[in-house]
Design an enzyme around this catalytic site. Structure first.
Site, PDB file in Angstrom:
ATOM      1  N   ASP A   9       0.849  -1.185   0.000  1.00 51.68           N
ATOM      2  CA  ASP A   9       0.000   0.000   0.000  1.00 51.68           C
ATOM      3  C   ASP A   9       0.888   1.240   0.000  1.00 51.68           C
ATOM      4  O   ASP A   9       2.064   1.183   0.377  1.00 51.68           O
ATOM      5  CB  ASP A   9      -0.903   0.017   1.235  1.00 51.68           C
ATOM      6  CG  ASP A   9      -2.099   0.952   1.070  1.00 51.68           C
ATOM      7  OD1 ASP A   9      -2.326   1.414  -0.064  1.00 51.68           O
ATOM      8  OD2 ASP A   9      -2.811   1.208   2.065  1.00 51.68           O
ATOM      9  N   GLU A  50       1.931   4.027  -4.190  1.00 52.89           N
ATOM     10  CA  GLU A  50       1.403   2.668  -4.345  1.00 52.89           C
ATOM     11  C   GLU A  50       2.390   1.804  -5.139  1.00 52.89           C
ATOM     12  O   GLU A  50       2.683   0.656  -4.771  1.00 52.89           O
ATOM     13  CB  GLU A  50       0.054   2.709  -5.063  1.00 52.89           C
ATOM     14  CG  GLU A  50      -1.059   3.414  -4.313  1.00 52.89           C
ATOM     15  CD  GLU A  50      -1.825   2.491  -3.399  1.00 52.89           C
ATOM     16  OE1 GLU A  50      -1.346   1.372  -3.132  1.00 52.89           O
ATOM     17  OE2 GLU A  50      -2.915   2.892  -2.950  1.00 52.89           O
ATOM     18  N   ASP A  75      -5.127  -2.709  -2.623  1.00 50.22           N
ATOM     19  CA  ASP A  75      -6.426  -2.039  -2.741  1.00 50.22           C
ATOM     20  C   ASP A  75      -6.402  -0.944  -3.797  1.00 50.22           C
ATOM     21  O   ASP A  75      -7.369  -0.188  -3.926  1.00 50.22           O
ATOM     22  CB  ASP A  75      -6.887  -1.479  -1.396  1.00 50.22           C
ATOM     23  CG  ASP A  75      -5.913  -0.472  -0.800  1.00 50.22           C
ATOM     24  OD1 ASP A  75      -5.614   0.530  -1.467  1.00 50.22           O
ATOM     25  OD2 ASP A  75      -5.452  -0.690   0.331  1.00 50.22           O
ATOM     26  N   ASP A 124      -1.243  -0.800   4.928  1.00 49.22           N
ATOM     27  CA  ASP A 124      -1.683   0.573   5.143  1.00 49.22           C
ATOM     28  C   ASP A 124      -1.099   1.140   6.435  1.00 49.22           C
ATOM     29  O   ASP A 124      -0.634   2.283   6.486  1.00 49.22           O
ATOM     30  CB  ASP A 124      -3.212   0.612   5.201  1.00 49.22           C
ATOM     31  CG  ASP A 124      -3.750   1.987   5.571  1.00 49.22           C
ATOM     32  OD1 ASP A 124      -3.760   2.860   4.694  1.00 49.22           O
ATOM     33  OD2 ASP A 124      -4.136   2.185   6.741  1.00 49.22           O
ATOM     34  N   HIS A 205       1.667  38.008 -10.461  1.00 55.31           N
ATOM     35  CA  HIS A 205       2.241  39.083 -11.271  1.00 55.31           C
ATOM     36  C   HIS A 205       1.165  40.070 -11.716  1.00 55.31           C
ATOM     37  O   HIS A 205      -0.037  39.765 -11.709  1.00 55.31           O
ATOM     38  CB  HIS A 205       2.940  38.496 -12.497  1.00 55.31           C
ATOM     39  CG  HIS A 205       1.984  37.733 -13.379  1.00 55.31           C
ATOM     40  ND1 HIS A 205       1.136  38.345 -14.279  1.00 55.31           N
ATOM     41  CD2 HIS A 205       1.747  36.401 -13.493  1.00 55.31           C
ATOM     42  CE1 HIS A 205       0.411  37.442 -14.898  1.00 55.31           C
ATOM     43  NE2 HIS A 205       0.759  36.249 -14.449  1.00 55.31           N
ATOM     44  N   GLU A 281       4.369  29.041 -14.391  1.00 53.64           N
ATOM     45  CA  GLU A 281       2.972  28.696 -14.596  1.00 53.64           C
ATOM     46  C   GLU A 281       2.859  27.358 -15.314  1.00 53.64           C
ATOM     47  O   GLU A 281       3.810  26.877 -15.950  1.00 53.64           O
ATOM     48  CB  GLU A 281       2.287  29.806 -15.410  1.00 53.64           C
ATOM     49  CG  GLU A 281       0.804  29.585 -15.728  1.00 53.64           C
ATOM     50  CD  GLU A 281      -0.083  29.440 -14.502  1.00 53.64           C
ATOM     51  OE1 GLU A 281       0.004  28.366 -13.855  1.00 53.64           O
ATOM     52  OE2 GLU A 281      -0.864  30.362 -14.201  1.00 53.64           O
TER      53      GLU A 281
END
Length: 401
Positions: A9, A50, A75, A124, A205, A281
């Site tokens: 997991d 994972e 899972d 987990d 900006h 960006e």
């Protein structure tokens, strides 16, 4: 021939965010836990975590007996279907991990089975132990109880999981939420004195000629400079920040509009401008320079996918929101480490700022479409020593009035 069961997991608290994996190797005949492993990965997505858990589990099984057959139980529907060959692997971060996992054992010796999350509690729990250790700045090691206790011997069937033994910690509800990519905020306050946080003042900006026309303007387009209005906005921001007197450093995106804005502010503050490529960006691909309506007309299917999935890329090989978030999270962590206890002005763009706010709040990717961020607006996020962020301001434009 010996048979192993690998339960693996991975989780990410923020997706992308602080991530880790856990894996357990079980003797299929006796139910005995033969090995367990976990690791904190730093900033990564849930899917990458994972895959890293799968790879670690297969390697642990191979170290025990390279001639064995292996039944992997996870899972993650995505990993199971992709490794079984039923789904294609498109994401560039996962392709090399999947290829590496496929080379640990010869083809045909590993099978994959999807199991419900509640049947994967041991892996987990280990993943969350690793993430908790990473948050403390420590390396995961098995708990004393796990080292001392005998391995569990519950029978392992094809569709049910053995009861956890002392060597397999059960995840708490909060840990389960974390593994589901739901950032679990800390309740209340931390220690009385965490020291001064790294505080990022986030400045979008000033306007460019494309801004009032609401055209896509990312890192793959024409790289426009500030307009006359944008330069006036930068001057107003500079005056306001100089009045506050709190900025200790200035870091900007490499794009012209961000560098120009940063230069105006830094000159007023008497500071130099540092450039960080991670603050650029998003690349909007073939949509660069187009309005939303034009994109809707020319690329309706791609736009629809982009609006509904953070993994979808703009037409022509642009950058997905998931890829942007991975980049921004890594940049954030680097800048936090470099500016602990300082107040830093980050001059950047719409998507990076919204992403930093989203990650700080633990909000889902679709929250990006629910934030307004005006040109030359200010937002503030502080990052404390316990890893807990605090959003202090969003889209402040009072200095422009």
């Amino acid at each position: 021939m010996r048979e192993f069961i690998v339960e693996a997991d991975g989780g990410s608290r923020g997706n992308p965010g602080p991530a880790g994996y856990g894996a357990v190797v079980i003797d299929a005949a006796t139910g005995e836990t033969l090995a367990q492993t976990a690791e904190y990965l730093g900033v990564a997505t849930n899917n990458v975590a994972e895959y890293r858990g799968l790879l670690a589990g297969l390697r642990a099984a191979h170290a025990l007996d390279p001639a064995a057959t292996v039944r992997v139980r996870m899972d993650s529907k995505l990993v199971v279907e992709q490794m079984s060959g039923r789904w294609k692997i498109k994401h560039p971060d996962m392709k090399p991990l999947a290829m590496e996992a496929g080379r640990v054992f010869p083809v045909g010796r590993v099978t994959y089975e999807w199991i419900p999350r509640e049947e994967n509690r041991r892996a987990d729990g280990l993943a969350n132990e690793a993430m908790d250790a990473g948050a403390r700045g420590e390396t995961w090691t098995p708990s004393p109880a796990a080292r001392a206790a005998p391995a569990g011997r519950s029978p392992v069937g094809t569709s049910s999981s053995p009861e956890p033994s002392a060597s397999a910690p059960v995840a708490s509800p909060a840990d389960v939420n974390a593994a589901r990519n739901v950032a679990t905020p800390r309740v209340g306050w931390g220690a009385p004195d965490l020291g001064a946080p790294a505080t990022f003042v986030l400045l979008r900006h000033g306007e460019t000629p494309l801004t009032p026309e609401k055209r896509f303007s990312g890192s793959g387009g024409s790289d426009p400079s500030l307009s006359d209005v944008g330069r006036e906005q930068a001057e107003r921001v500079a005056v306001a920040l100089a009045r506050r007197g709190t900025i200790q450093a200035v870091v900007a995106s490499p794009l012209a509009r961000a560098r120009e804005t940063a230069g105006v502010v830094a000159a007023r503050l008497g500071l130099e401008v540092g450039i960080d490529d991670g603050l650029r960006e998003t690349d909007f691909g073939a949509w660069e320079g187009l309005t939303f309506a034009e994109v809707h007309e020319r690329h309706p299917d791609d736009l629809s996918a982009w609006l509904t999935s953070p993994d979808a890329e703009p037409t022509g090989g642009g950058e997905s929101f998931a890829a942007t978030a991975t980049r921004i999270a890594a940049t954030r962590d680097k800048l936090i480490a470099a500016h602990t206890g300082r107040t830093v002005l980050l001059v950047t763009h719409v998507t990076p700022i919204k992403t930093l706010v989203r990650l700080a709040l633990g909000a889902p990717p679709e929250s990006l479409f629910r934030m307004e961020l005006a040109a030359a607006s200010l937002s503030v996020v502080a990052y404390y020593a316990d890893g807990n962020p605090s959003v202090r301001l969003l889209n402040d434009t009072s200095h422009l009035r």
